[in-house]
Design a protein around this motif. Structure first.
Motif, PDB file in Angstrom:
ATOM      1  N   GLU A 105       0.591  -7.504  -0.106  1.00 35.78           N
ATOM      2  CA  GLU A 105      -0.855  -7.606   0.112  1.00 35.78           C
ATOM      3  C   GLU A 105      -1.186  -7.566   1.606  1.00 35.78           C
ATOM      4  O   GLU A 105      -2.180  -6.950   2.018  1.00 35.78           O
ATOM      5  N   THR A 106      -0.361  -8.195   2.418  1.00 36.98           N
ATOM      6  CA  THR A 106      -0.569  -8.146   3.867  1.00 36.98           C
ATOM      7  C   THR A 106      -0.381  -6.728   4.399  1.00 36.98           C
ATOM      8  O   THR A 106      -1.125  -6.284   5.294  1.00 36.98           O
ATOM      9  N   ARG A 109      -3.545  -4.798   3.659  1.00 37.98           N
ATOM     10  CA  ARG A 109      -4.631  -5.174   4.569  1.00 37.98           C
ATOM     11  C   ARG A 109      -4.425  -4.601   5.965  1.00 37.98           C
ATOM     12  O   ARG A 109      -5.390  -4.203   6.635  1.00 37.98           O
ATOM     13  N   SER A 110      -3.183  -4.536   6.409  1.00 38.78           N
ATOM     14  CA  SER A 110      -2.924  -3.963   7.733  1.00 38.78           C
ATOM     15  C   SER A 110      -3.221  -2.462   7.761  1.00 38.78           C
ATOM     16  O   SER A 110      -3.719  -1.944   8.772  1.00 38.78           O
ATOM     17  N   GLY A 113      -6.907  -1.853   7.806  1.00 40.21           N
ATOM     18  CA  GLY A 113      -7.507  -2.139   9.103  1.00 40.21           C
ATOM     19  C   GLY A 113      -7.744  -0.897   9.948  1.00 40.21           C
ATOM     20  O   GLY A 113      -8.569  -0.932  10.870  1.00 40.21           O
ATOM     21  N   ASP A 116     -11.391   0.099   9.645  1.00 41.46           N
ATOM     22  CA  ASP A 116     -12.429  -0.834  10.077  1.00 41.46           C
ATOM     23  C   ASP A 116     -13.133  -0.305  11.324  1.00 41.46           C
ATOM     24  O   ASP A 116     -12.503   0.322  12.191  1.00 41.46           O
TER      25      ASP A 116
END
Length: 293
Positions: A105-106, A109-110, A113, A116
Motif C-alpha cells: 500500500e505504501t 501511494r508513493s 504521488g 499530485d
C-alpha cells in the motif's frame, strides 16, 4: 451285581478325586496370578491399590491428574472466538503478511504521488555594487508555479506567477524599453509581474501507457497478491485453531468419561468386596475388578 456296584463306586470316587484335584489346582493358580500380574498392573495404574488385600479397604482413592509443565491450579475458561483472536493477534506469520500488505500500500501511494500537484516558490535576491558608484542596486525576485502531471493521456500543465523588483539601470531599460535619465542614479525601482498558464500534451507518446502507470499497475497486482496471501494465511490459522480447540474439547470430555469409568469401577470393587465379605462371591472376582482398574 456286587462287582458292578463296586466298579461304579470306584469310578465315581475316581471322578470326584480328579474333580477335587483340578479345582484345587485352579484355586492355586488363581492365587498365584492374583499375587503377581494383577498387582503389577494395578500398581502401574494406581499405586494405592497395590496393598489392598483386606476387604475393609473400600475408601475411594483420588486420581492424580496433574501434568508436567501445566499449571492446573488455576484453570482459565477460553471460548473459541477468544482462542481465534489470540492466535491472530500473537501469530508471527500473520504479522509478517500484514506488514507485506502495508508495504505494498505504501508503494502504491508513493507511485500515485507522481500525479499530485506540485507547488514551487523560488525567491531570489541580488545586490550589485560598482566601483566609483556609491549607490548599490538591489534586485528582488519571487517566482511561483504549480505543476501537475495528468494520469490519463500523458499530458501536464503548469501555472506560474512571477514578480520582480529591480534597481539596476540596465535591467530597468530592458523592462521599460526606454531611455532613463542620467539623474535617476539608481534611486528608482521598477516592478514587474508575469502570470501565465502552460499545457503540454504529446500527440502519441505516453497516450495509453507510460512508465509510471505501468509501475502503478504492477504495484496494484502485487497488493492483490499479498492481500490474497494474507487472507489465505488467516484462514489457515483459524482452521488450525478450530481443529486444535475441538481436539482439546474432545480430550477433556474423554478424560471426564475415563474418570467416570474409573469411579464406576471403584464402586464395583466396593460392592464385590462387600459380597466377598458376606460370602456371596469368590475372592477371584476382586482381582478381576482390580485388574480392570
Amino acid at each position: 451285581m456286587r462287582i458292578r456296584r463296586s466298579k461304579r463306586l470306584l469310578f465315581t470316587t475316581m471322578l470326584a478325586f480328579i474333580f477335587t484335584l483340578g479345582a484345587t489346582e485352579m484355586i492355586a493358580q488363581g492365587d498365584q496370578v492374583a499375587k503377581t500380574d494383577p498387582t503389577r498392573v494395578a500398581s502401574s495404574v494406581e499405586p494405592s491399590l497395590t496393598n489392598r488385600t483386606a476387604p475393609s479397604a473400600t475408601a475411594p482413592v483420588s486420581t492424580n491428574l496433574s501434568r508436567i509443565g501445566v499449571a492446573t491450579g488455576q484453570p482459565l475458561s477460553l471460548s473459541l472466538d477468544e482462542a481465534i483472536r489470540k492466535a491472530l493477534a500473537n501469530n508471527n506469520t500473520i504479522e509478517i503478511t500484514r506488514d507485506d500488505v502495508r508495504f505494498q500500500e505504501t508503494q502504491i501511494r508513493s507511485i500515485l504521488g507522481f500525479f499530485d500537484p506540485v507547488f514551487t516558490i523560488n525567491p531570489t535576491y541580488n545586490r550589485n555594487s560598482t566601483t566609483g558608484n556609491s549607490a548599490a542596486t538591489n534586485d528582488f525576485g519571487l517566482n511561483s508555479n504549480v505543476t501537475h502531471f495528468l494520469r490519463h493521456g500523458g499530458g501536464n500543465y503548469q501555472a506560474f506567477f512571477d514578480n520582480t523588483r529591480t534597481e539596476n539601470e540596465f535591467s530597468q531599460q530592458q523592462v521599460t524599453s526606454g531611455n532613463l535619465g542620467s539623474n535617476s542614479g539608481g534611486g528608482t525601482a521598477v516592478f514587474s509581474s508575469r502570470l501565465g498558464f502552460r499545457y503540454n500534451q504529446p500527440l502519441l507518446r505516453n497516450l495509453k501507457i507510460d512508465a509510471t502507470r505501468r509501475n502503478l499497475k504492477i504495484a496494484r497486482r502485487r497488493l492483490e497478491q499479498t492481500d490474497a496471501d494474507f487472507r489465505r494465511q488467516t484462514i489457515e490459522i483459524i482452521a488450525q485453531v478450530q481443529r486444535t480447540y475441538w481436539d482439546l474439547v474432545f480430550a477433556l470430555r474423554d478424560q471426564q468419561n475415563r474418570q467416570a469409568n474409573l469411579e464406576l469401577s471403584r464402586e464395583n470393587l466396593r460392592q464385590v468386596e462387600a459380597r466377598i465379605q458376606a460370602g456371596a462371591a469368590a475372592p477371584l472376582s476382586r482381582w478381576e475388578v482390580e485388574t480392570e482398574l
